[in-house]
Design a protein around this motif. Structure first.
Motif, PDB file in Angstrom:
ATOM      1  N   LEU A  21       0.622  -1.070   0.204  1.00 15.14           N
ATOM      2  CA  LEU A  21      -0.556  -0.106   0.025  1.00 15.14           C
ATOM      3  C   LEU A  21       0.772   1.449   0.380  1.00 15.14           C
ATOM      4  O   LEU A  21       0.738   1.821  -1.263  1.00 15.14           O
ATOM      5  CB  LEU A  21      -0.757   0.047   1.124  1.00 15.14           C
ATOM      6  CG  LEU A  21      -1.656   1.117   1.239  1.00 15.14           C
ATOM      7  CD1 LEU A  21      -3.137   0.932  -0.016  1.00 15.14           C
ATOM      8  CD2 LEU A  21      -2.440   1.043   2.626  1.00 15.14           C
ATOM      9  N   GLY A  25       1.013   3.529  -3.043  1.00 15.87           N
ATOM     10  CA  GLY A  25       0.743   4.925  -3.113  1.00 15.87           C
ATOM     11  C   GLY A  25       1.607   6.465  -3.063  1.00 15.87           C
ATOM     12  O   GLY A  25       1.020   7.563  -3.997  1.00 15.87           O
ATOM     13  N   VAL A  67       2.975  10.977   3.920  1.00 14.57           N
ATOM     14  CA  VAL A  67       3.095  10.186   3.867  1.00 14.57           C
ATOM     15  C   VAL A  67       4.915  10.556   4.956  1.00 14.57           C
ATOM     16  O   VAL A  67       4.808   9.777   5.845  1.00 14.57           O
ATOM     17  CB  VAL A  67       3.680   9.861   2.931  1.00 14.57           C
ATOM     18  CG1 VAL A  67       4.756   8.583   2.614  1.00 14.57           C
ATOM     19  CG2 VAL A  67       2.141   9.349   1.940  1.00 14.57           C
TER      20      VAL A  67
END
Length: 80
Positions: A21, A25, A67
């Motif tokens: 993920l 991402g 992030v």
């Protein structure tokens, strides 16, 4: 007991799906930044408004920054 009995399968699967993920991402967010900046530049050269593509690039860059901040906080929490 065999060596496979020492593996915690739940945690291993969690590492796999989280890393997939995160990898996808981050790749998508960086692609949005590159796409938005290149299209904004092309639109500006053509005399059109680059606003929509500029917003797309800024959103992608903001997502990347989020992030990075999230990853750093997770790393710092794991060490303490």
């Amino acid at each position: 007991m065999g060596p496979l009995a020492a593996i915690e399968w739940g945690q291993l699967l969690q590492v796999i799906w989280v890393s997939l993920l995160a990898g996808v991402g981050v790749t998508v967010l960086f692609s949005l930044v590159v796409y938005g900046t290149s299209r904004a530049s092309e639109a500006r050269r053509a005399g059109n408004s680059p606003t929509a593509f500029g917003v797309l690039a800024v959103l992608g860059l903001t997502g990347l920054a989020a992030v990075v901040v999230f990853a750093i906080t997770v790393i710092l929490k794991k060490k303490s």
